[in-house]
Enzyme design. Structure first.
Site, PDB file in Angstrom:
ATOM      1  N   LYS A  58       6.465   4.553  -6.416  1.00 45.64           N
ATOM      2  CA  LYS A  58       5.813   4.152  -5.169  1.00 45.64           C
ATOM      3  C   LYS A  58       4.412   4.751  -5.079  1.00 45.64           C
ATOM      4  O   LYS A  58       4.226   5.934  -5.340  1.00 45.64           O
ATOM      5  CB  LYS A  58       6.660   4.606  -3.977  1.00 45.64           C
ATOM      6  CG  LYS A  58       6.199   4.014  -2.646  1.00 45.64           C
ATOM      7  CD  LYS A  58       7.123   4.374  -1.508  1.00 45.64           C
ATOM      8  CE  LYS A  58       6.873   5.721  -0.925  1.00 45.64           C
ATOM      9  NZ  LYS A  58       5.515   5.911  -0.373  1.00 45.64           N
ATOM     10  N   THR A  59       3.454   3.886  -4.746  1.00 42.92           N
ATOM     11  CA  THR A  59       2.064   4.329  -4.639  1.00 42.92           C
ATOM     12  C   THR A  59       1.525   4.131  -3.218  1.00 42.92           C
ATOM     13  O   THR A  59       2.047   3.318  -2.453  1.00 42.92           O
ATOM     14  CB  THR A  59       1.161   3.500  -5.589  1.00 42.92           C
ATOM     15  OG1 THR A  59       1.327   2.104  -5.281  1.00 42.92           O
ATOM     16  CG2 THR A  59       1.503   3.729  -7.039  1.00 42.92           C
ATOM     17  N   LYS A  91       2.506  -0.968   3.757  1.00 45.27           N
ATOM     18  CA  LYS A  91       2.944  -1.145   5.163  1.00 45.27           C
ATOM     19  C   LYS A  91       2.051  -2.127   5.919  1.00 45.27           C
ATOM     20  O   LYS A  91       1.418  -1.792   6.922  1.00 45.27           O
ATOM     21  CB  LYS A  91       3.014   0.191   5.903  1.00 45.27           C
ATOM     22  CG  LYS A  91       4.044   1.160   5.345  1.00 45.27           C
ATOM     23  CD  LYS A  91       4.214   2.385   6.219  1.00 45.27           C
ATOM     24  CE  LYS A  91       5.256   3.355   5.705  1.00 45.27           C
ATOM     25  NZ  LYS A  91       4.871   4.085   4.473  1.00 45.27           N
ATOM     26  N   ASP A  94      -0.167  -6.934  10.118  1.00 49.63           N
ATOM     27  CA  ASP A  94      -1.097  -7.788  10.870  1.00 49.63           C
ATOM     28  C   ASP A  94      -0.607  -9.236  10.877  1.00 49.63           C
ATOM     29  O   ASP A  94       0.487  -9.527  10.406  1.00 49.63           O
ATOM     30  CB  ASP A  94      -2.502  -7.658  10.246  1.00 49.63           C
ATOM     31  CG  ASP A  94      -3.608  -7.759  11.293  1.00 49.63           C
ATOM     32  OD1 ASP A  94      -3.523  -8.632  12.180  1.00 49.63           O
ATOM     33  OD2 ASP A  94      -4.566  -6.963  11.204  1.00 49.63           O
ATOM     34  N   SER A 143      11.694   7.415   8.763  1.00 57.45           N
ATOM     35  CA  SER A 143      12.274   8.759   8.672  1.00 57.45           C
ATOM     36  C   SER A 143      11.645   9.732   9.654  1.00 57.45           C
ATOM     37  O   SER A 143      12.167  10.821   9.872  1.00 57.45           O
ATOM     38  CB  SER A 143      12.095   9.285   7.244  1.00 57.45           C
ATOM     39  OG  SER A 143      10.716   9.317   6.905  1.00 57.45           O
ATOM     40  N   GLY A 221       9.220  12.262  -2.579  1.00 62.89           N
ATOM     41  CA  GLY A 221       7.812  12.518  -2.852  1.00 62.89           C
ATOM     42  C   GLY A 221       7.538  13.952  -3.223  1.00 62.89           C
ATOM     43  O   GLY A 221       7.795  14.385  -4.360  1.00 62.89           O
ATOM     44  N   ARG A 222       7.070  14.723  -2.238  1.00 58.20           N
ATOM     45  CA  ARG A 222       6.554  16.062  -2.516  1.00 58.20           C
ATOM     46  C   ARG A 222       7.532  17.001  -3.184  1.00 58.20           C
ATOM     47  O   ARG A 222       7.119  17.895  -3.926  1.00 58.20           O
ATOM     48  CB  ARG A 222       6.032  16.683  -1.199  1.00 58.20           C
ATOM     49  CG  ARG A 222       4.729  16.074  -0.745  1.00 58.20           C
ATOM     50  CD  ARG A 222       4.443  16.383   0.708  1.00 58.20           C
ATOM     51  NE  ARG A 222       5.308  15.611   1.593  1.00 58.20           N
ATOM     52  CZ  ARG A 222       5.287  15.715   2.928  1.00 58.20           C
ATOM     53  NH1 ARG A 222       4.469  16.574   3.500  1.00 58.20           N
ATOM     54  NH2 ARG A 222       6.089  14.966   3.657  1.00 58.20           N
TER      55      ARG A 222
HETATM   56  O1  S5P Z   1       9.834   5.942   7.209  1.00 62.47           O
HETATM   57  C1  S5P Z   1       9.214   6.208   6.192  1.00 62.47           C
HETATM   58  C2  S5P Z   1       8.738   5.213   5.320  1.00 62.47           C
HETATM   59  C3  S5P Z   1       8.101   5.575   4.149  1.00 62.47           C
HETATM   60  S1  S5P Z   1       7.716   4.328   3.036  1.00 62.47           S
HETATM   61  N1  S5P Z   1       8.999   7.502   5.831  1.00 62.47           N
HETATM   62  C4  S5P Z   1       8.345   7.879   4.701  1.00 62.47           C
HETATM   63  O2  S5P Z   1       8.223   9.081   4.446  1.00 62.47           O
HETATM   64  N2  S5P Z   1       7.840   6.907   3.857  1.00 62.47           N
HETATM   65  C5  S5P Z   1       7.064   7.269   2.640  1.00 62.47           C
HETATM   66  O3  S5P Z   1       7.903   8.005   1.762  1.00 62.47           O
HETATM   67  C6  S5P Z   1       5.845   8.150   2.911  1.00 62.47           C
HETATM   68  O4  S5P Z   1       4.683   7.373   3.116  1.00 62.47           O
HETATM   69  C7  S5P Z   1       5.755   8.990   1.657  1.00 62.47           C
HETATM   70  O5  S5P Z   1       4.999   8.318   0.669  1.00 62.47           O
HETATM   71  C8  S5P Z   1       7.195   9.094   1.165  1.00 62.47           C
HETATM   72  C9  S5P Z   1       7.910  10.386   1.525  1.00 62.47           C
HETATM   73  O6  S5P Z   1       7.292  11.476   0.934  1.00 62.47           O
HETATM   74  P1  S5P Z   1       7.885  12.970   0.994  1.00 62.47           P
HETATM   75  O7  S5P Z   1       6.825  13.772   0.329  1.00 62.47           O
HETATM   76  O8  S5P Z   1       8.057  13.342   2.448  1.00 62.47           O
HETATM   77  O9  S5P Z   1       9.187  12.949   0.246  1.00 62.47           O
END
Ligand code: S5P
Length: 250
Positions: A58-59, A91, A94, A143, A221-222
C-alpha cells in the site's frame, strides 16, 4: 460460512479479486504493508526487501517528496518480481467526473501503475461510476477514534458494493461486513498488541482482526517500517496473520 481464499476466488465477478484470492492462497500471505515513507528510493528498496512477505503493498504516493514519473514503472517491476498487488491509498472522495480525472491524470497518473485504489462513499454512487475502470475498495469503516463511518453509513457502503460487484472488490473495514464471499475485507490499525498512536489511530491485534472480527487482510504500517529489522518483523506479521486466517476458516 468458512471458505478458503481459493474457493472464494471462484465466487467473485471481480477479476482483480479473483487474482488476489489466488495469489494469497498460493503465496500463503494475507499481509498488506503500508509503506508510508517519504522518499522514493526508500520505498522502492523496502518494496524489494519486503515483497516476498506480502500480498499487497500500500502506497500514499502524495507523501513522496521526490516523486518522479518513472516511480510507477519501477514499482510495477518490483511487484512483478515478487508477485504482489499495488494499492494506492488515495481515498478518493469527490464527484465522479473529478475522481476520474484524479485517477487518470495529474502528475501521479495513478491508473497507470496502481492495481487497487479506494474511495469514500460520502459523494454517493457517482464516485463508483467515476472509478468504474478501477479495482475499488470502499471505506466502510475507519480505524481512527471518533470515526463517523459506522452503523447506517457502513451498511450503505456494503449495499453500494453489492450493487457494483464488477468495480468494487472489497472494503476497508474493521470486521467482516458483507456475507458475500467475493468481497475482500482489508483492516488497518493492526499491531501485535492493542494500543493507539498520538493522533487518533487505534490498534487491534492480528488475532482480534482475523479470528474474532473475520477480516481477510491486515494492513500494517509503522510497526514494520520503523522496526529495527523490517524484514524480520514483516515475516513475523505474515506468519501470525496466516496462522490466524487458517484458524479462522478451520
Ligand atoms: O481507517 C483507516 C484506513 C486506512 S487505509 N485507517 C488507516 O490507518 N488507514 C491507513 O493504514 C493509513 O493511511 C496508513 O497508511 C495505514 C496504517 O498505518 P500504521 O502505521 O498506523 O499501521
Amino acid at each position: 460460512m468458512k471458505l478458503s481464499f481459493l474457493k472464494r476466488s471462484s465466487l467473485t465477478l471481480h477479476p482483480t479479486a479473483q487474482k488476489l484470492f489466488k495469489l494469497m492462497s498460493e503465496k500463503k500471505t494475507n499481509l498488506c504493508i503500508a509503506l508510508d515513507v517519504t522518499e522514493q528510493n526508500q520505498l522502492l528498496e523496502m518494496a524489494d526487501e519486503l515483497g516476498p512477505e506480502l500480498c499487497v503493498l500500500k502506497t500514499h504516493v502524495d507523501i513522496l517528496k521526490d516523486f518522479t514519473p518513472d516511480f510507477g514503472d519501477k514499482l510495477k517491476q518490483i511487484a512483478k518480481k515478487h508477485r504482489f498487488f499495488i494499492f494506492e491509498d488515495r481515498k478518493f472522495a469527490d464527484i465522479g467526473q473529478t475522481v476520474s480525472l484524479q485517477y487518470h491524470k495529474g502528475i501521479y497518473q495513478i491508473a497507470k501503475w496502481a492495481d487497487i485504489v479506494n474511495a469514500h462513499i460520502v459523494p454517493g454512487p457517482g464516485i463508483i461510476e467515476g472509478l468504474k475502470d478501477a479495482s475499488l475498495l470502499l471505506l466502510a469503516e475507519m480505524s481512527s477514534a471518533g470515526t463517523v463511518a459506522k452503523g447506517t453509513y457502513t451498511r450503505k457502503a456494503v449495499l453500494l458494493a453489492e450493487k457494483n460487484p464488477k468495480t468494487v472488490m472489497g472494503f476497508i473495514c474493521l470486521k467482516k461486513i458483507s456475507q458475500k464471499p467475493g468481497f475482500i475485507h482489508f483492516t488497518p490499525g493492526v499491531k501485535l498488541k492493542r494500543g493507539k498512536d498520538s493522533l487518533g489511530q487505534r490498534y487491534r491485534t492480528v488475532e482480534e482482526v482475523l479470528i474474532k472480527n473475520q477480516s481477510d487482510i491486515i494492513i500494517v504500517g509503522r510497526d514494520i517500517t520503523t522496526a529495527q529489522k523490517p524484514l524480520k518483523q514483516a515475516a513475523l506479521y505474515r506468519e501470525r496473520a496466516w496462522e490466524a486466517h487458517v484458524q479462522a476458516i478451520s
